[in-house]
Design a protein around this motif. Structure first.
Motif: not given
Length: 130
Positions: A97-113
């Protein structure tokens, strides 16, 4: 059954909407392992400098694994936890389970994960039946 819903909360739900706080408390008491994992990765995210925080420790037993799977599989539970902690959750395998900042959604790191490639690369024989 995913949640142990107190009768008073069920009665309120039958009459109308319940608050996120009430719902999350029901999740916390019903699925304590899942709540603890999400709480921990959210705290790690908020207190750290990394782009995301994740849990890589397998659950201690099948009961805990089941709690985590139920929490991540339910849109309502997952969404309630995301709103409560102010994060976006991502899930791989039976425990990552990973937690991302809301603003990361759609970004490279989130999309890669959340990519199919990452899912394939995070497989291993010992996790086959988790």
């Amino acid at each position: 059954m995913s949640l142990d819903v107190p009768s008073a909360l069920l009665e309120r739900a039958e009459r109308g909407e319940v608050s996120d706080d009430e719902f999350v408390e029901c999740v916390r008491s019903s699925l304590p392992y899942a709540y603890e994992v999400v709480s921990r990765v959210a705290a790690d995210l908020h207190s750290g400098t990394e782009e995301y925080a994740d849990n890589v420790i397998p659950p201690p037993d099948e009961v805990a694994r089941g709690q985590l799977l139920r929490a991540m599989a339910s849109d309502a539970i997952r969404g309630g936890l995301e709103r409560h902690f102010g994060i976006k959750l991502a899930f791989q395998n039976c425990h990552r389970v990973a937690a991302f900042p809301l603003e990361a959604v759609g970004g490279d790191t989130y999309s890669t994960f959340i990519s199919t490639r990452a899912q394939l690369l995070n497989q291993s024989p010992e996790l086959r039946n988790c």
